[in-house]
Design a protein around this motif. Structure first.
Motif, PDB file in Angstrom:
ATOM      1  N   VAL A   1      -7.231  33.692  72.882  1.00  0.00           N
ATOM      2  CA  VAL A   1      -6.469  34.516  73.685  1.00  0.00           C
ATOM      3  C   VAL A   1      -7.922  35.889  74.456  1.00  0.00           C
ATOM      4  O   VAL A   1      -7.251  36.449  75.162  1.00  0.00           O
ATOM      5  CB  VAL A   1      -5.409  35.337  73.264  1.00  0.00           C
ATOM      6  N   ARG A   2      -8.798  35.219  74.869  1.00  0.00           N
ATOM      7  CA  ARG A   2      -9.247  35.693  74.942  1.00  0.00           C
ATOM      8  C   ARG A   2     -10.362  34.896  76.357  1.00  0.00           C
ATOM      9  O   ARG A   2      -9.942  33.544  75.736  1.00  0.00           O
ATOM     10  CB  ARG A   2     -10.502  36.248  74.497  1.00  0.00           C
TER      11      ARG A   2
ATOM     12  N   TRP B   1      -9.512  30.984  79.503  1.00  0.00           N
ATOM     13  CA  TRP B   1      -7.967  30.564  78.850  1.00  0.00           C
ATOM     14  C   TRP B   1      -6.769  31.010  79.583  1.00  0.00           C
ATOM     15  O   TRP B   1      -5.379  30.894  80.170  1.00  0.00           O
ATOM     16  CB  TRP B   1      -8.071  29.911  77.580  1.00  0.00           C
ATOM     17  N   LEU B   2      -6.738  32.094  78.736  1.00  0.00           N
ATOM     18  CA  LEU B   2      -5.533  33.119  78.697  1.00  0.00           C
ATOM     19  C   LEU B   2      -5.164  32.956  80.674  1.00  0.00           C
ATOM     20  O   LEU B   2      -3.621  32.970  80.708  1.00  0.00           O
ATOM     21  CB  LEU B   2      -5.324  34.107  78.200  1.00  0.00           C
TER      22      LEU B   2
ATOM     23  N   GLY C   1      -6.378  24.984  75.606  1.00  0.00           N
ATOM     24  CA  GLY C   1      -6.524  26.277  74.691  1.00  0.00           C
ATOM     25  C   GLY C   1      -7.283  25.851  73.157  1.00  0.00           C
ATOM     26  O   GLY C   1      -7.947  26.561  72.953  1.00  0.00           O
TER      27      GLY C   1
ATOM     28  N   VAL D   1       1.174  31.363  72.961  1.00  0.00           N
ATOM     29  CA  VAL D   1       1.190  31.469  74.355  1.00  0.00           C
ATOM     30  C   VAL D   1       1.446  31.451  75.448  1.00  0.00           C
ATOM     31  O   VAL D   1       1.954  31.453  76.011  1.00  0.00           O
ATOM     32  CB  VAL D   1      -0.476  32.479  74.269  1.00  0.00           C
ATOM     33  N   CYS D   2       1.224  29.957  75.909  1.00  0.00           N
ATOM     34  CA  CYS D   2       1.413  28.966  76.716  1.00  0.00           C
ATOM     35  C   CYS D   2       3.076  28.265  76.408  1.00  0.00           C
ATOM     36  O   CYS D   2       3.589  28.099  77.921  1.00  0.00           O
ATOM     37  CB  CYS D   2       0.684  27.948  75.997  1.00  0.00           C
TER      38      CYS D   2
END
Length: 347
Positions: free
Chosen positions: A153-154, A157-158, A195, A232-233
């Motif tokens: 999450v860093r 990619w995010l 990711g 996330v995605c």
């Protein structure tokens, strides 16, 4: 044996022997040392094996030398309890020197020694401070999960996921592009694959070699970061697809099973060739299958051709069942290749 120890793996006799002899590779030695912190049975076996080697004799001498040089703990004298009224006095030998003449003339009967002075009361030592309360298990578990999912999450990619969703919405509502949903569905299955490739491996984690050798590392850590990537995605891209007009494209959630199957296939292939190469093969294969027919279509029919190709790859019960079967097969291959994740993967 506690419930926690039953859930842990245990050190084999071969590993114990090789560790005591110093022949065990460093990742395996780190894993063994981490394990014996929580498993008393394995710790006893490893300790006994090390004591039986030449190093054990050296360690015994070092331990004895440390204990000899350590200062002895100070022993405070026990306070003298006051004598109860009417109790017989202590023997003369224990009272010390005889009474002084002043005490003899103080009115005490002849032949009877003067009573011993009552000692001053001693202050009881202060009770030790209570130990600090242990951290709540829930907070400790949450902290470990955040650390495990950190690289997912860093980095770039995010923001890339956010840019893809925002670009699709901008193309539809600002530029009036009718094929925005089809374009989003073509790219969405590749985002989990990218990711996973960017969140696991030596390029993503400076402590990858150490983490891969611990009981909580390896495939377990890779799956934890994969779940973080999907968490996330999936909502971001699915919500963006729901906000876009259909324009002949498949449903907004039609990419979920293909995305899961490609992510699992990438993890299984990474055990052979590394994360980045596996992501390039699976993600590139998907993009070629979807975009290759579109490249030869006339300019006016690109959007319709893309929607048609996506319908072949995503729409229908048979197609979704095929993706589900691919996900199950990839998961089975990944389970068979689990030992490969106990070593650092290729970059």
């Amino acid at each position: 044996m506690t419930r926690r120890e039953r859930r842990l793996w245990h050190v084999s006799d071969d590993l114990v022997t090789r560790y005591a002899a110093g022949d065990l590779p460093e990742p395996d030695a780190w894993s063994l040392e981490k394990h014996v912190e929580d498993c008393t049975g394995c710790a006893s076996r490893v300790s006994a094996a090390v004591r039986g080697t030449a190093a054990g004799a050296v360690l015994a001498r070092v331990r004895a030398a440390v204990l000899e040089s350590a200062p002895a703990p100070a022993v405070s004298p026990a306070p003298t309890a006051p004598r109860a009224p009417g109790a017989s006095p202590a023997p003369a030998a224990s009272r010390g020197p005889a009474a002084s003449p002043a005490s003899a003339g103080s009115g005490a009967p002849a032949g009877r020694p003067a009573p011993a002075p009552t000692p001053a009361p001693t202050r009881a030592p202060a009770p030790p401070a209570p130990p600090a309360p242990a951290a709540r298990p829930a907070l400790s578990r949450l902290a470990r999960l955040l650390w495990a999912a950190g690289p997912a999450v860093r980095g770039a990619w995010l923001p890339a996921v956010l840019v893809v969703a925002a670009a699709a919405l901008s193309l539809s509502y600002l530029a009036g592009f009718a094929g925005a949903r089809a374009l989003l569905l073509a790219v969405a299955p590749v985002m989990p694959v990218a990711g996973v490739a960017l969140s696991y491996g030596p390029h993503a984690d400076p402590l990858h070699e150490v983490a891969a050798a611990t009981p909580g590392g390896g495939l377990r850590l890779a799956l934890t970061r994969t779940v973080a990537v999907l968490a996330v995605c999936v909502p971001l891209l699915t919500l963006a697809g729901l906000l876009l007009p259909a324009s002949g494209a498949p449903a907004a959630a039609a990419w979920l099973l293909p995305g899961l199957a490609l992510a699992l296939a990438s993890l299984a292939l990474a055990s052979f060739v590394g994360c980045r190469v596996a992501a390039g093969v699976t993600g590139g294969g998907w993009l070629c299958a979807v975009l290759a027919p579109v490249a030869v279509a006339p300019g006016a029919a690109v959007t319709a051709r893309l929607s048609e190709q996506l319908s072949r790859c995503l729409d229908g019960t048979a197609t979704q069942a095929a993706w589900a079967a691919a996900a199950v097969l990839s998961a089975a291959l990944l389970a068979l290749r689990r030992p490969a994740y106990d070593r650092p993967l290729r970059p």
